[in-house]
Design an enzyme around this catalytic site. Structure first.
Site, PDB file in Angstrom:
ATOM      1  N   TYR A 206       2.985  34.050 -62.419  1.00  0.00           N
ATOM      2  CA  TYR A 206       1.649  33.554 -62.746  1.00  0.00           C
ATOM      3  C   TYR A 206       0.966  34.506 -63.725  1.00  0.00           C
ATOM      4  O   TYR A 206       1.064  35.721 -63.589  1.00  0.00           O
ATOM      5  CB  TYR A 206       0.794  33.430 -61.494  1.00  0.00           C
ATOM      6  CG  TYR A 206       1.350  32.486 -60.445  1.00  0.00           C
ATOM      7  CD1 TYR A 206       2.216  31.454 -60.799  1.00  0.00           C
ATOM      8  CD2 TYR A 206       1.009  32.630 -59.114  1.00  0.00           C
ATOM      9  CE1 TYR A 206       2.725  30.599 -59.845  1.00  0.00           C
ATOM     10  CE2 TYR A 206       1.511  31.768 -58.148  1.00  0.00           C
ATOM     11  CZ  TYR A 206       2.367  30.751 -58.518  1.00  0.00           C
ATOM     12  OH  TYR A 206       2.863  29.902 -57.570  1.00  0.00           O
TER      13      TYR A 206
ATOM     14  N   GLU B  36     -14.340  31.317 -38.047  1.00  0.00           N
ATOM     15  CA  GLU B  36     -14.584  29.921 -38.409  1.00  0.00           C
ATOM     16  C   GLU B  36     -16.055  29.614 -38.674  1.00  0.00           C
ATOM     17  O   GLU B  36     -16.369  28.592 -39.297  1.00  0.00           O
ATOM     18  CB  GLU B  36     -14.043  28.990 -37.318  1.00  0.00           C
ATOM     19  CG  GLU B  36     -12.523  28.990 -37.238  1.00  0.00           C
ATOM     20  CD  GLU B  36     -11.989  27.954 -36.267  1.00  0.00           C
ATOM     21  OE1 GLU B  36     -10.915  27.396 -36.553  1.00  0.00           O
ATOM     22  OE2 GLU B  36     -12.642  27.706 -35.231  1.00  0.00           O
TER      23      GLU B  36
END
Length: 383
Positions: A286, A360
């Protein structure tokens, strides 16, 4: 179910059902199902890659990308949503990326009348496995008629709720190298009759480490890491062959090319000194991820309203690699980091760790940052 509960539910579903790169079949099916429930018309443009458009009032389009794949890691967490697919784990947070993008989509659909243009949702496979999924997504139309693109990556070692903005360079060239050394095997008691591939490999690794420390400008970021070494048959046999593989990370093309050449020079030197033969393969991965500064600042403006100025940071560029870089080569855009760690909750493992997890409670914030940033960019550019 409110949006925050929905995001957490989706994250835990994806976490329990991870799939490896280019094999995200159930994942793609579930994403399509959720998008259809929202009233959208998802389109499968690669085997597992999906796009869907939220049509607003205008011609401009801002894309938001989430990656989908998991890693070949055996999970060691003890949560109620651990991976059900043994040896595969969402150890880099792509489960949260998909869930946050779905949550952002729900919120934008609810505020559709405020969209002075269009939003394209991009669910991309195979970020973790070069050549990656971005190239095929682009070839098959993911960026057709797209004017701007943004992306968000959760980070386990950043505190939950922190947003890291990079104005320009963010992630490095991420390359691979593979080397095979061919010596001459023999009995461990008679090294004089052999060419010891293990000894020469150890010498090679030491010499590779001196390229960065002694040949690269200290102000130019560079990393050479040997990740695997395989050699030998038995304790009393001198190995005839060895293999090693590693990664090179750079930001400069000049430094990248110098390292490629110097590895070969070192191998030629070892061949001359010890009489070995070698095989050398260098694979460019990449490219450097370079943000558009204006878009990065727009994201910062939107994020600051949600998390506060004291939760915005500007770190140095990261030596990791990301195929989001390919999207940024085609259209203006920016990538940024959302913190997901929480030491008090025992959530403080690095990405790619078998104990990686996220707080979360930050996922709803992350979805809102995606939504607000995309709408800010879209509406600002229309004016």
């Amino acid at each position: 179910m409110d949006t925050e509960e929905y995001i957490i539910k989706m994250r835990e579903y994806f976490h329990e059902n991870p799939e490896l790169s280019f094999k995200e079949y159930r994942t793609a099916d579930r994403i399509e199902e959720e998008l259809k429930i929202m009233g959208l018309e998802p389109k499968r443009i690669t085997e597992t890659g999906i796009i869907a458009d939220i049509k607003g009032n205008g011609k401009k389009t801002v894309a938001i990308r989430a990656d989908m794949d998991a890693l070949p890691v055996t999970e060691e967490n003890q949560t109620g949503y651990i991976s059900r697919n043994e040896g595969v784990m969402h150890a880099c947070g792509h489960d949260t990326h998909m869930a946050m993008l779905l949550g952002a989509a729900k919120m934008m659909i609810e505020e559709k009348e405020k969209l002075k243009g269009n939003i394209r949702l991009i669910f991309q496979p195979a970020e973790e496995l070069p050549p990656g999924g971005a190239i095929e997504m682009i070839k098959n139309g993911a960026l057709d008629n797209v004017d701007f693109i943004i992306g968000q990556h959760i980070w386990g070692l950043f505190p939950a709720g922190m947003v890291a903005i990079y104005y320009k360079d963010m992630m490095a060239n991420a390359d691979e190298f593979y080397i095979k050394i061919h010596g001459k095997g023999g009995h461990g008691s008679a090294p004089q009759d052999s060419v010891d591939a293990v000894y020469i490999t150890a010498h090679l690794i030491e010499m590779l480490n001196t390229i960065v420390s002694r040949e690269i400008d200290p102000q130019e970021p560079a990393v050479i890491t040997t990740g695997t070494v395989n050699a030998g048959y038995r304790y009393n046999i001198i190995a005839a062959h060895s293999e090693l593989a590693g990664t090179v990370r750079t930001f400069s093309v000049e430094v990248q090319e110098k390292i490629i050449k110097r590895i070969r020079d070192i191998l030629e030197g070892l061949k001359s000194i010890y009489g070995i033969e070698y095989e050398y393969e260098y694979i460019k991965g990449y490219p450097v991820l370079i943000n558009n500064e204006n878009i990065a600042r727009d994201i910062e403006q939107a994020a600051e309203k949600l998390v506060g100025k004291d939760h915005i940071v500007h770190p140095k560029p990261n030596m990791g690699g990301e195929d989001f870089a390919y999207f940024l080569q085609k259209v203006p855009g920016a990538y940024y980091i959302l913190g997901g760690g929480n030491i008090q909750k025992g959530i403080n493992s690095a990405n790619h760790s078998p104990t990686f997890d996220v707080d979360e409670s930050v996922l709803y914030t992350g979805a809102k940052v995606l939504k607000e940033a995309a709408m800010y960019i879209l509406n600002k550019e229309i004016k």
